[in-house]
Scaffold this active site. Structure first.
Site, mmCIF file in Angstrom:
data_model
loop_
_atom_site.group_PDB
_atom_site.id
_atom_site.type_symbol
_atom_site.label_atom_id
_atom_site.label_comp_id
_atom_site.label_asym_id
_atom_site.label_seq_id
_atom_site.Cartn_x
_atom_site.Cartn_y
_atom_site.Cartn_z
ATOM 1 N N HIS A 66 -9.863 0.835 -1.402
ATOM 2 C CA HIS A 66 -9.457 1.500 0.004
ATOM 3 C C HIS A 66 -10.949 1.488 0.400
ATOM 4 C CE1 HIS A 66 -5.640 2.584 -1.344
ATOM 5 N NE2 HIS A 66 -5.804 3.636 -0.581
ATOM 6 N N ASP A 106 1.755 3.955 3.093
ATOM 7 C CA ASP A 106 0.401 4.913 1.848
ATOM 8 C C ASP A 106 0.797 5.942 1.142
ATOM 9 O OD1 ASP A 106 -1.928 6.004 1.576
ATOM 10 O OD2 ASP A 106 -2.328 6.211 3.669
ATOM 11 N N ASP A 107 1.893 7.165 1.932
ATOM 12 C CA ASP A 107 1.875 8.575 1.207
ATOM 13 C C ASP A 107 3.339 8.949 1.945
ATOM 14 O OD1 ASP A 107 -0.599 8.608 -1.359
ATOM 15 O OD2 ASP A 107 -1.227 8.309 0.709
ATOM 16 N N HIS A 155 1.062 -1.089 0.554
ATOM 17 C CA HIS A 155 0.241 0.079 -0.008
ATOM 18 C C HIS A 155 1.364 0.807 -0.069
ATOM 19 C CE1 HIS A 155 -3.068 2.140 1.760
ATOM 20 N NE2 HIS A 155 -3.269 2.750 1.079
ATOM 21 N N GLU A 175 -10.922 3.369 5.947
ATOM 22 C CA GLU A 175 -9.855 4.502 6.909
ATOM 23 C C GLU A 175 -10.690 5.057 7.326
ATOM 24 O OE1 GLU A 175 -8.211 6.234 3.486
ATOM 25 O OE2 GLU A 175 -7.113 7.488 4.908
ATOM 26 N N HIS A 226 1.017 4.758 -2.378
ATOM 27 C CA HIS A 226 0.429 5.521 -4.072
ATOM 28 C C HIS A 226 1.852 5.937 -4.866
ATOM 29 C CE1 HIS A 226 -3.624 5.128 -2.321
ATOM 30 N NE2 HIS A 226 -2.689 5.354 -1.206
HETATM 31 N N1 HPA Z 1 -6.683 7.559 1.165
HETATM 32 C C1 HPA Z 1 -7.667 7.169 -0.049
HETATM 33 N N2 HPA Z 1 -6.334 7.821 -0.889
HETATM 34 C C2 HPA Z 1 -5.658 8.391 -0.871
HETATM 35 C C3 HPA Z 1 -4.339 8.124 -0.151
HETATM 36 C C4 HPA Z 1 -5.266 7.554 1.456
HETATM 37 O O1 HPA Z 1 -4.965 7.072 2.765
HETATM 38 N N3 HPA Z 1 -3.188 7.896 -0.411
HETATM 39 C C5 HPA Z 1 -2.943 8.434 -0.939
HETATM 40 N N4 HPA Z 1 -4.765 8.314 -2.155
HETATM 41 ZN ZN ZN Z 2 -3.657 4.827 0.652
#
Ligand code: HPA
Ligand code: ZN
Length: 349
Positions: free
Chosen positions: A205, A286-287, A25, A208, A27
């Site tokens: 996703h 994630d990012d 996971h 969250e 991006h």
């Molecule tokens: N959630 C949803 N969309 C996203 C995320 C995330 O954590 N990171 C990049 N796009």
């Molecule tokens: Zn994500």
């Protein structure tokens, strides 16, 4: 079952760093560091609404998912040419290698780029070339998963999928990201069915910020093989039982959850509860450029804050291989290397 020996607490961080692991996971647009954003802006003559790297970094004070997404899409506006996509992915892949990530399945958001007039070929060819070079030059196995932006329509997702079909050999699956609440998985039922008919893997996703109902529809309407995040499952006992029974992988992102205020603090994260319930939990970044860390930062900080142990470290790493879309042969090879790392640390004790 592999027997994991106790590891002295002061040696646990080194074990976490050294153990081989898969990232499921990430991006890739979320790996763009402010320095690279400014370098690409200069190279491409793109004007940014921030004076410098420090001003951009200072804006990384998020209160929820949407407050992050607004800045994340602005950062991606510097990506115009195939080499930009290559450079972004390569920088991440080098970080992955340093963190002993042996396999990564990277999300990309084509709509963020095609909406600005960047051709699909530019996006996919640049990212895919970095994946090929990662295997050859770094020994890191890297694959791509195309994500649809859920705040846009299913028609837009269908068009995106059609535009990407000529490059189907360059990505292994489709996913669903962007603003979750108000955009339930079932909105994308048709495009996921189409992707499945084309033999692609499916992930989304869910859970969250959104409710457990979104995880049920990801499973039962979209028929996903993995759920990204999924931390809201703890509010639904029947869902927890289902996830445990099916070993549906959850790609949990602790530092992301902390930065986007999904939990008040990292020490309140429910990853221990998810593991104790027998779920196939994994740790991911994630990012990483926005949330304060790559894979090993996520592992080390989460273990320190929540008190997870060596047994759970082994479970998280082996779950990352089990939950990946790699071949059985690759999974066995990485599992063997994982056991060797644990063996080494137990012998040193
Ligand atoms: N959630 C949803 N969309 C996203 C995320 C995330 O954590 N990171 C990049 N796009
Ligand atoms: Zn994500």
């Amino acid at each position: 079952m592999f027997k994991v020996h106790a590891v002295a607490p002061h040696r646990l961080p080194q074990l976490l760093r050294e153990m081989p692991k898969a990232e499921l996971h990430i991006h890739i647009e979320g790996s763009l560091e402010p320095e690279l954003i400014f370098a690409l802006a200069q190279r491409n003559g793109v004007k940014l609404p921030y004076a410098n790297v420090e001003a951009l970094r200072a804006a990384y004070a998020f209160t929820n998912l949407q407050s992050f997404l607004d800045i994340y899409y602005a950062g991606a506006s510097v990506l115009l040419h195939e080499q930009d996509f290559y450079d972004m992915a390569w920088a991440y892949l080098e970080r992955a290698k340093a963190d002993h990530v042996v396999h990564t399945e990277m999300f990309f958001d084509p709509q963020t780029h095609t909406e600005r007039g960047v051709p699909m070929a530019t996006v996919i060819n640049g990212l895919h070339r970095a994946c090929v070079d990662a295997q050859a030059q770094l020994g890191v196995s890297a694959q791509l998963i195309l994500c649809f932006l859920r705040h846009l329509s299913e028609e837009a997702a269908l068009q995106t999928f059609k535009d990407a079909l000529p490059f189907k050999d360059k990505f292994i699956g489709v996913g669903l990201d962007s603003s979750e609440v108000g955009h339930p998985p079932e909105k994308f039922k048709n495009v996921f069915a189409l992707a499945h008919a084309h033999g692609l893997h499916l992930v989304a996703h869910a859970g969250e910020e959104g409710p457990p109902a979104y995880m049920w529809s990801a499973l039962d309407v979209l028929h996903v093989e993995r759920i990204d995040h999924g931390v809201q499952a703890v509010h639904d006992a029947a869902l927890m039982a289902r996830l445990a029974k099916d070993r549906t992988p959850l790609t949990v992102c602790p530092l992301s959850n902390q930065k986007l205020c999904v939990f008040p603090d990292l020490k309140n994260h429910n990853i221990g509860q998810l593991l104790d319930a027998g779920l196939c939990v994994t740790i991911n970044s994630d990012d990483p450029a926005y949330f304060g860390g790559y894979m090993n930062d996520n592992f080390v900080q989460t273990f320190e804050a929540t008190g997870l142990n060596a047994q759970q470290a082994y479970a998280l790493a082996s779950n990352s291989f089990e939950g990946s879309f790699a071949t059985e042969q690759q999974k066995n090879q990485w599992l063997h290397a994982l056991k060797q790392t644990f063996q080494k640390f137990s012998e040193q004790d």
